[in-house]
Design an enzyme around this catalytic site. Structure first.
Site, PDB file in Angstrom:
ATOM      1  N   GLN A  39      -8.771  -3.403   8.701  1.00 29.92           N
ATOM      2  CA  GLN A  39      -8.023  -2.211   9.100  1.00 29.92           C
ATOM      3  C   GLN A  39      -8.954  -1.013   9.272  1.00 29.92           C
ATOM      4  O   GLN A  39     -10.096  -1.023   8.794  1.00 29.92           O
ATOM      5  CB  GLN A  39      -6.943  -1.892   8.053  1.00 29.92           C
ATOM      6  N   HIS A  70       2.939   6.375  -7.498  1.00 31.98           N
ATOM      7  CA  HIS A  70       2.300   5.435  -8.427  1.00 31.98           C
ATOM      8  C   HIS A  70       3.027   5.366  -9.772  1.00 31.98           C
ATOM      9  O   HIS A  70       3.138   4.291 -10.372  1.00 31.98           O
ATOM     10  CB  HIS A  70       0.820   5.813  -8.623  1.00 31.98           C
ATOM     11  N   ALA A 146      -2.794 -11.996  -0.585  1.00 26.75           N
ATOM     12  CA  ALA A 146      -1.830 -12.214  -1.661  1.00 26.75           C
ATOM     13  C   ALA A 146      -0.848 -13.334  -1.339  1.00 26.75           C
ATOM     14  O   ALA A 146      -0.308 -13.974  -2.243  1.00 26.75           O
ATOM     15  CB  ALA A 146      -1.073 -10.927  -1.936  1.00 26.75           C
ATOM     16  N   ASP A 163       2.400  -3.422  -3.974  1.00 28.37           N
ATOM     17  CA  ASP A 163       2.018  -2.098  -3.457  1.00 28.37           C
ATOM     18  C   ASP A 163       1.285  -2.294  -2.138  1.00 28.37           C
ATOM     19  O   ASP A 163       0.069  -2.141  -2.040  1.00 28.37           O
ATOM     20  CB  ASP A 163       1.103  -1.415  -4.494  1.00 28.37           C
ATOM     21  N   SER A 164       2.058  -2.666  -1.114  1.00 31.55           N
ATOM     22  CA  SER A 164       1.416  -3.080   0.138  1.00 31.55           C
ATOM     23  C   SER A 164       1.446  -1.977   1.187  1.00 31.55           C
ATOM     24  O   SER A 164       2.164  -0.990   1.055  1.00 31.55           O
ATOM     25  CB  SER A 164       2.154  -4.296   0.696  1.00 31.55           C
ATOM     26  N   THR A 165       0.663  -2.176   2.224  1.00 28.20           N
ATOM     27  CA  THR A 165       0.744  -1.318   3.404  1.00 28.20           C
ATOM     28  C   THR A 165       2.043  -1.628   4.142  1.00 28.20           C
ATOM     29  O   THR A 165       2.782  -2.545   3.770  1.00 28.20           O
ATOM     30  CB  THR A 165      -0.457  -1.598   4.338  1.00 28.20           C
ATOM     31  N   ASP A 166       2.305  -0.866   5.208  1.00 29.44           N
ATOM     32  CA  ASP A 166       3.530  -1.088   5.982  1.00 29.44           C
ATOM     33  C   ASP A 166       3.554  -2.520   6.527  1.00 29.44           C
ATOM     34  O   ASP A 166       2.500  -3.141   6.709  1.00 29.44           O
ATOM     35  CB  ASP A 166       3.603  -0.083   7.149  1.00 29.44           C
TER      36      ASP A 166
HETATM   37  N1  SAM Z   1       1.090   2.939  -1.471  1.00 28.99           N
HETATM   38  C1  SAM Z   1       0.668   2.599  -0.208  1.00 28.99           C
HETATM   39  C2  SAM Z   1       1.684   2.822   0.860  1.00 28.99           C
HETATM   40  O1  SAM Z   1       2.843   2.456   0.704  1.00 28.99           O
HETATM   41  O2  SAM Z   1       1.319   3.389   1.876  1.00 28.99           O
HETATM   42  C3  SAM Z   1      -0.010   1.277  -0.208  1.00 28.99           C
HETATM   43  C4  SAM Z   1      -1.352   1.463  -0.817  1.00 28.99           C
HETATM   44  S1  SAM Z   1      -2.466   0.189  -0.944  1.00 28.99           S
HETATM   45  C5  SAM Z   1      -3.916   0.971  -0.331  1.00 28.99           C
HETATM   46  C6  SAM Z   1      -2.054  -1.034   0.243  1.00 28.99           C
HETATM   47  C7  SAM Z   1      -3.038  -2.190   0.234  1.00 28.99           C
HETATM   48  O3  SAM Z   1      -2.358  -3.386   0.583  1.00 28.99           O
HETATM   49  C8  SAM Z   1      -4.201  -2.065   1.210  1.00 28.99           C
HETATM   50  O4  SAM Z   1      -5.383  -1.800   0.515  1.00 28.99           O
HETATM   51  C9  SAM Z   1      -4.236  -3.424   1.930  1.00 28.99           C
HETATM   52  O5  SAM Z   1      -5.544  -3.925   2.082  1.00 28.99           O
HETATM   53  C10 SAM Z   1      -3.374  -4.272   0.996  1.00 28.99           C
HETATM   54  N2  SAM Z   1      -2.758  -5.447   1.640  1.00 28.99           N
HETATM   55  C11 SAM Z   1      -2.039  -5.487   2.772  1.00 28.99           C
HETATM   56  N3  SAM Z   1      -1.671  -6.759   3.050  1.00 28.99           N
HETATM   57  C12 SAM Z   1      -2.179  -7.536   2.061  1.00 28.99           C
HETATM   58  C13 SAM Z   1      -2.135  -8.928   1.790  1.00 28.99           C
HETATM   59  N4  SAM Z   1      -1.513  -9.800   2.599  1.00 28.99           N
HETATM   60  N5  SAM Z   1      -2.773  -9.377   0.670  1.00 28.99           N
HETATM   61  C14 SAM Z   1      -3.402  -8.520  -0.165  1.00 28.99           C
HETATM   62  N6  SAM Z   1      -3.476  -7.198   0.063  1.00 28.99           N
HETATM   63  C15 SAM Z   1      -2.873  -6.696   1.151  1.00 28.99           C
END
Ligand code: SAM
Length: 291
Positions: A39, A70, A146, A163-166
């Protein structure tokens, strides 16, 4: 002759939160602007919200309001579970959730599974107050997908925090029922999970589908809500699935020194505004196993 006016460059970061909604933050400095394997990572200093972490154009956290998110992600479930000893954090590479989880002395281990090591590195470099617990000896970091990790673990964790990205690209699977089923299997017999499920104004279908997925999978499923000013529309939701205990009941009090979550906020968070209740009950699954 007209004098030439000296002006300072006016730099703005714009997040396209929906096709019809933008959030603009005036930038003071750009600290990191790079493409990782997964990303685009941007770190900027802003006048309004302090330092901001942006992934693929979407704000992940700001120094000023990260505590709203958080604290809710960690304490809603950690305070509802009587003995949260082994905790799994999925995504969350910035370390904000881990920091909050470790405010509970009862926690023996935290496994953080984030696909992108570069996010962890950026947070350690630019957000020391957020990433401060990532080097704690109770924390184990697994840089991997994950979706794969949860398939390989059974009956192991008391708590899972998603706590994932969109839900785009490699993160989209983290909102699906098959993933919730794998998380269910990775949890112990009294396990509990929470997932961030976006805004009822911006993503009502996603929110409803996630809650329905949890209701299909978990013995109990509830939605909680709160405010995160810099997330799309500012109103945010947290879906909680539990195998045994009712997560609306607080079994352990809030750690001291918090700024958003409190004992009172716990029960208030599960009290949904009627329009949100209507969204989560709008599918064809109306038998109430939750709120
Ligand atoms: N709180 C934040 C939000 O809602 O905008 C999310 C924060 S955190 C930085 C999100 C993390 O999810 C990212 O660092 C990303 O690399 C991770 N992520 C996304 N998809 C993933 C997956 N399939 N497995 C593991 N990590 C993942």
């Amino acid at each position: 002759m007209k004098a030439i006016e000296r002006r300072i460059a006016d730099l703005w970061f714009t997040e396209y939160q929906t096709p019809n909604l933008r959030l603009g933050l005036r930038i003071e400095d750009v600290l990191l602007n790079k493409q990782s394997k997964y990303q685009h990572i941007l770190v900027v200093d802003t006048k309004q919200y302090g330092r901001v972490l942006v992934l693929d154009g979407a704000i992940q956290l700001t120094e000023k309001d990260e505590f709203c998110y958080h604290e809710m992600m960690a304490h809603l479930v950690l305070c509802a579970h009587p003995e949260p000893k082994k905790v799994l954090v999925i995504g969350g590479g910035d370390g904000g959730v881990v920091r909050e989880v470790l405010k509970h002395d009862i926690v023996e281990s935290v496994t953080l599974v984030d696909i992108d090591e570069e996010v962890i590195r950026a947070s350690k470099t630019f957000f020391p107050t957020v990433s401060c617990a990532l080097d704690d000896e109770r924390v184990k970091i697994m840089p991997m997908d994950a979706l794969v990790f949860v398939k390989e673990h059974h009956d192991e964790f008391d708590i899972a925090i998603i706590d994932s990205t969109d839900p785009v690209d490699f993160a989209s699977g983290l909102f699906e029922q098959s993933f919730f089923e794998d998380v269910h299997a990775a949890l112990t017999e009294s396990g509990m999970m929470v997932a961030q499920t976006e805004s009822p104004f911006a993503e009502p279908e996603l929110l409803r589908d996630a809650v329905l997925g949890l209701r299909h999978t978990f013995e109990r499923a509830f939605l909680a809500w709160g405010s995160v000013p810099t997330y799309p529309t500012g109103l945010w939701t947290y879906a909680v699935g539990s195998k045994k205990f009712d997560p609306r009941i607080q079994r352990r009090s809030a750690p001291t020194g918090l700024k958003y979550y409190s004992d009172t906020m716990h029960s208030l968070a599960f009290e949904l505004p009627p329009f949100v209740k209507e969204i989560v009950n709008g599918g064809n699954l109306k038998e109430a196993k939750g709120n």
